[in-house]
Design a protein around this motif. Structure first.
Motif, PDB file in Angstrom:
ATOM      1  N   ARG A 191      57.296  -4.133  53.789  1.00  0.00           N
ATOM      2  CA  ARG A 191      57.722  -5.392  54.421  1.00  0.00           C
ATOM      3  C   ARG A 191      57.353  -5.452  55.897  1.00  0.00           C
ATOM      4  N   THR A 224      54.604   2.507  45.332  1.00  0.00           N
ATOM      5  CA  THR A 224      55.938   2.360  44.763  1.00  0.00           C
ATOM      6  C   THR A 224      56.026   2.941  43.359  1.00  0.00           C
ATOM      7  N   ARG A 260      59.590   0.284  50.241  1.00  0.00           N
ATOM      8  CA  ARG A 260      59.803  -1.169  50.307  1.00  0.00           C
ATOM      9  C   ARG A 260      59.931  -1.643  51.759  1.00  0.00           C
TER      10      ARG A 260
END
Length: 137
Positions: free
Chosen positions: A124, A83, A120
């Protein structure tokens, strides 16, 4: 999303570098670049050759292309890009947008948002992997 982000980065970085070298005529100064003429050039009062160099080969176009290719390489192998790449690019893009409003920074912002959302989502939905200290039976 990650794949689109990588391709946008590759496209923008390559287009910037190639465009500067051809359309803006930066390549016309290549003889001066490789002759050592820039070694003593004053960065505060750049010569046309020095300005052309910083617009083309020394710009962020080449590294952005490399980052885009790295994102694509990671994605092809099923590895989620970290990220921090999206966050660092986002900061760089916003500084560029404030400094030079009339540039194609929205293209990079789109790539950045795609990369951030893609990483993201992938984080997840990724299955948990055993850590090196975890023993499997």
């Amino acid at each position: 999303m990650i794949k689109w982000a990588g391709w946008l980065m590759v496209f923008f970085g390559a287009a910037h570098t190639i465009g500067a070298l051809t359309v803006k005529g930066a390549a016309d100064h290549a003889g001066e670049w490789f002759s050592g003429a820039l070694w003593d050039d004053d960065l505060a009062a750049m010569s046309p050759a020095n300005s052309a160099y910083w617009l083309s080969l020394a710009s962020f176009g080449v590294p952005l292309t490399v980052v885009g290719l790295m994102v694509l390489w990671l994605d092809r192998r099923g590895i989620v890009p970290p990220t921090f790449i999206a966050w660092m690019l986002g900061i760089w893009i916003m500084v560029g947008a404030v400094v030079l409003v009339f540039t194609p920074w929205p293209i990079l912002l789109l790539a950045n948002v795609l990369l951030l959302v893609g990483t993201r989502r992938a984080a997840r939905t990724a299955p948990l992997r055993p850590t090196p200290t975890t023993r499997t039976p």
